[in-house]
Scaffold this motif. Structure first.
Motif, short mmCIF file in Angstrom:
data_model
loop_
_atom_site.label_atom_id
_atom_site.label_comp_id
_atom_site.label_asym_id
_atom_site.label_seq_id
_atom_site.Cartn_x
_atom_site.Cartn_y
_atom_site.Cartn_z
N PRO A 23 -5.76 -18.40 13.59
CA PRO A 23 -5.62 -19.82 13.24
C PRO A 23 -5.40 -20.66 14.49
CG PRO A 23 -4.25 -18.43 11.84
CD PRO A 23 -4.75 -17.55 12.95
N ALA A 24 -6.04 -21.83 14.52
CA ALA A 24 -5.93 -22.72 15.69
C ALA A 24 -5.76 -24.17 15.25
CB ALA A 24 -7.15 -22.57 16.60
N GLY A 25 -4.94 -24.35 14.22
CA GLY A 25 -4.66 -25.71 13.77
C GLY A 25 -5.47 -26.11 12.56
N GLY A 26 -5.41 -27.39 12.23
CA GLY A 26 -6.11 -27.91 11.07
C GLY A 26 -5.27 -28.95 10.35
N ARG A 27 -5.71 -29.35 9.16
CA ARG A 27 -4.98 -30.31 8.35
C ARG A 27 -4.75 -29.69 6.98
NH1 ARG A 27 -7.52 -36.19 8.35
NH2 ARG A 27 -5.60 -36.49 7.13
N ARG A 28 -3.48 -29.67 6.57
CA ARG A 28 -3.11 -29.00 5.32
C ARG A 28 -3.93 -29.55 4.15
NH1 ARG A 28 3.09 -28.17 3.66
NH2 ARG A 28 2.92 -27.24 5.74
N GLY A 29 -4.55 -28.63 3.43
CA GLY A 29 -5.33 -28.99 2.26
C GLY A 29 -6.70 -29.55 2.57
N ILE A 30 -7.00 -29.81 3.84
CA ILE A 30 -8.29 -30.41 4.21
C ILE A 30 -9.18 -29.38 4.90
CG2 ILE A 30 -9.46 -32.27 5.41
CD1 ILE A 30 -7.67 -33.17 3.13
N TYR A 31 -8.72 -28.80 5.99
CA TYR A 31 -9.50 -27.78 6.69
C TYR A 31 -8.57 -26.95 7.56
CZ TYR A 31 -9.11 -30.46 11.05
OH TYR A 31 -8.62 -31.10 12.16
N MET A 32 -9.08 -25.76 7.95
CA MET A 32 -8.41 -24.89 8.91
C MET A 32 -9.38 -24.59 10.04
SD MET A 32 -5.22 -23.86 8.57
CE MET A 32 -5.23 -22.29 9.44
N VAL A 51 -13.10 -24.23 8.58
CA VAL A 51 -13.24 -23.80 7.19
C VAL A 51 -12.69 -24.90 6.29
CG1 VAL A 51 -12.59 -22.09 5.46
CG2 VAL A 51 -13.01 -21.36 7.82
N PRO A 52 -13.52 -25.49 5.42
CA PRO A 52 -13.03 -26.53 4.52
C PRO A 52 -12.14 -25.93 3.43
CG PRO A 52 -15.28 -25.98 3.96
CD PRO A 52 -14.95 -25.19 5.21
N PHE A 60 -17.86 -30.58 1.01
CA PHE A 60 -17.38 -29.19 1.01
C PHE A 60 -18.53 -28.19 1.17
CE2 PHE A 60 -16.53 -25.21 -1.22
CZ PHE A 60 -15.38 -24.78 -0.60
N ASP A 61 -19.60 -28.33 0.35
CA ASP A 61 -20.69 -27.36 0.37
C ASP A 61 -21.36 -27.28 1.74
OD1 ASP A 61 -20.12 -26.89 -2.23
OD2 ASP A 61 -22.02 -27.60 -3.05
N ASP A 62 -21.62 -28.42 2.35
CA ASP A 62 -22.30 -28.44 3.65
C ASP A 62 -21.44 -27.81 4.74
OD1 ASP A 62 -24.53 -29.62 2.57
OD2 ASP A 62 -23.88 -31.66 3.04
N VAL A 63 -20.15 -28.16 4.76
CA VAL A 63 -19.26 -27.62 5.79
C VAL A 63 -19.07 -26.12 5.59
CG1 VAL A 63 -16.97 -27.76 6.81
CG2 VAL A 63 -18.11 -29.85 6.05
N MET A 64 -18.94 -25.69 4.32
CA MET A 64 -18.76 -24.26 4.05
C MET A 64 -20.01 -23.48 4.45
SD MET A 64 -16.90 -21.73 3.10
CE MET A 64 -15.50 -22.36 2.17
#
Length: 426
Positions: A23-32, A51-52, A60-64
């Motif tokens: 893990p290298a940070g992110g926003r809770r509930g938004i992405y990792m 990872v969304p 979501f679909d495009d980022v995933m």
């Protein structure tokens, strides 16, 4: 490629961390954001993976999809560690490993076949134990064990030492009845949870591994007898014998799916040596014994096969390669699993160790309720003397030395036997 909309972000992040992504940070509930294994911090912004987490977000679909394509660039990690478990529901993972001298990711064909067969037998033996312990199940609980196996998926083998992977879904319901019916449609009524059956497999393997350890230090087989209530059986010793025999090392590892509620994080790991084949073979003979009858164990060459009727375990002929009470016997099996081993021994000219109740019927010797203990080395490795046999007038020598073809006459059958086998060219 996996359909992005069906990917559980929580499951994907868990698999990534198990595969070494950090893990290298992110926003809770938004992405990792993750760094790949062994990535240097200085290159984090170029190598990191996003990872969304919000499945309701319009992007979501495009980022995933982009994330999955980036993960798949490491083809080995993707195909071996992530994709198989991502594309199925929650699954507990069994890994059956056998050391191989072949190049990375390969194994000689026959050894690979035996490892897959032994893995299957291990799962079946443990599933039978789930319904209650026994020294020798024969065909008891076989249908339940087969229904459990029907829920298991076989995964891709891993490179390096040869590995067979099985994925068992923890939430699947295994009907306790062959007919199922309305009761099996009710929650927790008439069904067993696959996770509990898988745990029974692990307990049985663990008990057998402990009995092997006891034999290593004491030379005694008493641990196998004492371990029957904990899952040791003829079937389990046979299965593990196939994994250990003629190996340079083998092991079984079980990892419980962490996404399943109530999962244990403890990984089960059991190691076996090639030398363990000796106590496992001896224990198999002992566990298969019927104390009420004269049990005989012999090593011989499969010299004829009988056509196997549907529902019948099968019959074959064995010519002894070592001294014993009979030179040639007909073997009527107790378990149809063993018939395939007899075919393999016949095809590869391997000696076969069998055990059963010896009976004489006319001029024929029979091993009834017999079990195949294991396949041995090539038949040429065994020397035997051929005793002079007296054939009296009026007798038919069914095993004459002048012909390799068995006579085309029916096999004798016991009064209670529902089937009759016809010999074919062996």
């Amino acid at each position: 490629m996996t359909i992005p909309a069906k990917v559980d972000p929580a499951k994907l992040t868990g698999l990534l961390e198990e595969a070494g992504w950090r893990p290298a940070g992110g926003r809770r509930g938004i992405y990792m954001r993750y760094l790949p294994p062994e990535a240097e911090e200085a290159h984090a912004r170029f190598a990191s993976l996003v990872v969304p987490l919000d499945i309701h977000a319009p992007e979501f679909d495009d980022v995933m999809k982009s994330a999955l394509m980036q993960i798949a660039e490491d083809r080995e990690s993707w195909t071996r560690l992530i994709y198989p478990r991502l594309t199925v529901d929650a699954s507990d993972e069994f890994r059956f490993r056998r050391e191989s001298a072949a190049p990375s990711g390969f194994i000689d064909w026959r050894s690979g076949e035996r490892l897959i067969e032994s893995a299957r037998r291990t799962l079946l033996a443990g599933a039978k134990f789930f319904l209650g312990p026994d020294r020798h199940f024969v065909n008891r609980h076989g249908r339940f064990a087969s229904r459990y196996l029907d829920e298991v998926l076989m995964g891709q083998t891993a490179p390096g030492s040869y590995i067979v992977t099985a994925y068992a879904p923890p939430h699947a319901g295994i009907s306790l009845s062959a007919w199922g019916g309305e009761m099996s449609q009710l929650p927790d009524v008439g069904v067993a949870h696959a996770r509990e059956v898988s745990k029974a497999v692990v307990r049985a393997v663990e008990a057998t591994a402990e009995a092997i350890d006891h034999y290593r230090t004491s030379g005694s087989l008493s641990g196998f007898e004492a371990g029957v209530p904990r899952g040791i059986s003829y079937e389990m010793t046979q299965a593990l014998l196939g994994i250990a025999a003629n190996s340079d090392g083998a092991d079984i590892t079980v990892e419980w799916d962490s996404s399943s509620p109530g999962s244990t994080t403890e990984t089960a790991h059991f190691e076996f040596r090639g030398s363990d084949a000796d106590p496992l073979g001896k224990a198999a003979v002992r566990l298969a014994e019927d104390k009420s009858s004269r049990m005989v164990t012999m090593i011989g060459r499969v010299h004829l096969l009988a056509k196997k009727d549907v529902g019948s375990p099968g019959v074959f002929g064995v010519e002894a390669l070592t001294s014993g009470p009979a030179r040639k016997v007909r073997v009527r099996l107790a378990d149809d699993e063993d018939y395939h081993e007899a075919i393999r021994a016949h095809e590869e000219d391997l000696a076969l160790q069998v055990s059963g109740k010896l009976e004489k019927e006319g001029n024929l010797s029979w091993l009834y309720n017999a079990t195949v203990i294991r396949t041995m080395g090539h038949v040429d490795q065994y020397q035997r003397s051929r005793p002079v046999r007296n054939i009296h007038a009026g007798q038919i020598d069914l095993f004459g030395e002048d012909s390799d073809q068995p006579p085309q006459i029916p096999f004798p059958r016991r009064p209670a036997a529902p089937h009759q086998e016809s010999p074919i060219d062996g």
